[in-house]
Motif scaffolding. Sequence first.
Motif, mmCIF file in Angstrom:
data_model
loop_
_atom_site.group_PDB
_atom_site.id
_atom_site.type_symbol
_atom_site.label_atom_id
_atom_site.label_comp_id
_atom_site.label_asym_id
_atom_site.label_seq_id
_atom_site.Cartn_x
_atom_site.Cartn_y
_atom_site.Cartn_z
ATOM 1 N N VAL A 255 -47.918 0.515 19.268
ATOM 2 C CA VAL A 255 -49.261 0.381 18.699
ATOM 3 C C VAL A 255 -49.296 -0.827 17.772
ATOM 4 N N ILE A 256 -50.166 -1.803 18.091
ATOM 5 C CA ILE A 256 -50.248 -3.021 17.284
ATOM 6 C C ILE A 256 -51.635 -3.148 16.650
ATOM 7 N N GLY B 232 -44.504 13.316 26.511
ATOM 8 C CA GLY B 232 -43.217 13.462 25.826
ATOM 9 C C GLY B 232 -42.551 12.156 25.443
ATOM 10 N N HIS B 233 -43.316 11.056 25.494
ATOM 11 C CA HIS B 233 -42.773 9.765 25.078
ATOM 12 C C HIS B 233 -43.134 9.489 23.618
ATOM 13 N N ARG B 234 -42.572 8.416 23.083
ATOM 14 C CA ARG B 234 -42.743 8.133 21.651
ATOM 15 C C ARG B 234 -43.911 7.177 21.386
ATOM 16 N N VAL B 235 -44.537 7.377 20.235
ATOM 17 C CA VAL B 235 -45.530 6.420 19.731
ATOM 18 C C VAL B 235 -44.848 5.634 18.616
ATOM 19 N N ILE B 236 -44.753 4.318 18.831
ATOM 20 C CA ILE B 236 -44.044 3.441 17.889
ATOM 21 C C ILE B 236 -45.063 2.484 17.275
ATOM 22 N N CYS B 237 -45.313 2.633 15.997
ATOM 23 C CA CYS B 237 -46.310 1.779 15.335
ATOM 24 C C CYS B 237 -45.659 0.514 14.815
ATOM 25 N N VAL B 238 -46.333 -0.599 15.022
ATOM 26 C CA VAL B 238 -45.902 -1.872 14.452
ATOM 27 C C VAL B 238 -46.625 -2.018 13.120
ATOM 28 N N GLY B 239 -45.903 -1.735 12.043
ATOM 29 C CA GLY B 239 -46.467 -1.924 10.712
ATOM 30 C C GLY B 239 -47.125 -0.680 10.133
ATOM 31 N N THR B 240 -47.158 -0.662 8.807
ATOM 32 C CA THR B 240 -47.742 0.473 8.089
ATOM 33 C C THR B 240 -49.251 0.558 8.342
ATOM 34 N N THR B 241 -49.899 -0.584 8.668
ATOM 35 C CA THR B 241 -51.355 -0.546 8.897
ATOM 36 C C THR B 241 -51.674 0.182 10.207
ATOM 37 N N SER B 242 -50.884 -0.072 11.265
ATOM 38 C CA SER B 242 -51.094 0.652 12.535
ATOM 39 C C SER B 242 -50.835 2.136 12.324
ATOM 40 N N CYS B 243 -49.796 2.425 11.548
ATOM 41 C CA CYS B 243 -49.443 3.819 11.234
ATOM 42 C C CYS B 243 -50.606 4.504 10.519
ATOM 43 N N LYS C 65 -46.701 15.192 6.881
ATOM 44 C CA LYS C 65 -46.303 15.516 8.257
ATOM 45 C C LYS C 65 -47.041 14.573 9.214
ATOM 46 N N PHE C 66 -46.290 13.729 9.905
ATOM 47 C CA PHE C 66 -46.903 12.772 10.831
ATOM 48 C C PHE C 66 -47.453 13.486 12.058
ATOM 49 N N LYS C 67 -48.691 13.110 12.435
ATOM 50 C CA LYS C 67 -49.360 13.760 13.561
ATOM 51 C C LYS C 67 -49.190 12.975 14.860
ATOM 52 N N VAL C 68 -49.040 11.654 14.733
ATOM 53 C CA VAL C 68 -49.011 10.785 15.919
ATOM 54 C C VAL C 68 -47.715 9.974 15.980
ATOM 55 N N LEU C 69 -47.400 9.310 14.900
ATOM 56 C CA LEU C 69 -46.281 8.360 14.870
ATOM 57 C C LEU C 69 -44.923 9.044 15.024
#
Length: 341
Positions: free
Chosen positions: A57-58, A246-257, A286-290
């Motif tokens: 996620v960018i 079942g795959h991962r969501v990987i955020c690029v940066g705290t803003t995407s997170c 508790k992270f819901k997406v990341l």
Amino acid sequence: MKRQDFYFDLPEELIAQDPLEDRSSSRLLVLDKKTGATSHHIFREIKDYLKPGDCLVINDTKVIPARLIGEKEGTGGKVEVLLLKRKGNDVWETLVKPGKKMKPGARVSFGDGLLKGEVLEVVEEGNRLIHFEYEGIFEEILDQLGQMPLPPYITHQLEDKNRYQTVYAKHSGSAAAPTAGLHFTPELLEEIKAEGVEIAHVTLHVGLGTFRPVKADDILDHHMHSEFYRIEASEAEKINRAKESGHRVICVGTTSCRTVESAADENGKLKECSGWTEIFIYPGYKFKVLDCLITNFHLPESTLIMLVSALAGREHVLAAYEEAVKERYRFFSFGDAMFIE
């Protein structure tokens, strides 16, 4: 939880003043959030840590040259205006230096009158609402007169404005860059896509609240500035699909997170939406997406180091930062990166 719990000692010479010539040749510290184990790499090796089906996620916000230097009409005194938030009808919320002399009714001229502004009112934190007058297109005038609003710890102007933009910057509106994205090149993104990783775009216009220090001793007394975000339906679908399979969501940066965590419902589902967020993420959240995060190295006692501590645990993060200092990693906006997996 105390602000001092997030302090670490950082030698000033480790604050990166300039970007590297090759964006993807920054260093990369990989931190295992469960064990605290670390390893050292070059940023372009990030692709070895991404798996087919993952969603990267960018944040495609674009930094505007928001720093304007002008003269106060009547006295000719130098005035610096930093555009923070567009309010509509050519009115912006701004940060003005020196602020005390710029009372409602005060006027300022930029670029020999190419752009003029009048202070309408003083708002929270001493910011000013300014109405701008000009002929033509505001963005073009800003491009001509404005400077990149670099963070206070970078002590000189950039030679190339584009080095404070990501290669995928698209929607203008930020007062600061989403700096974790500065490490990506178009070639690296293509290689990541070719490996079967989905890339989702979100937009969060970064405000200067990003650099605002936490002054309260108890971090729960800190109030975040609001920032505008948007997620398109097609991009929400990409993120949902990764989670569901079942795959991962990987955020690029705290803003995407912060964007995906603000927009998600209680089940971690996203849909097309836009709005303003003041989300403050700190340990206990508790992270819901990341699932994982690519991020730079942040200031001591900042909301950003609190966010990464929420993901990987304060002890693990501070130990990794201590190691980064020992290994002479470069810190902050133009510095090196960290992957929390």
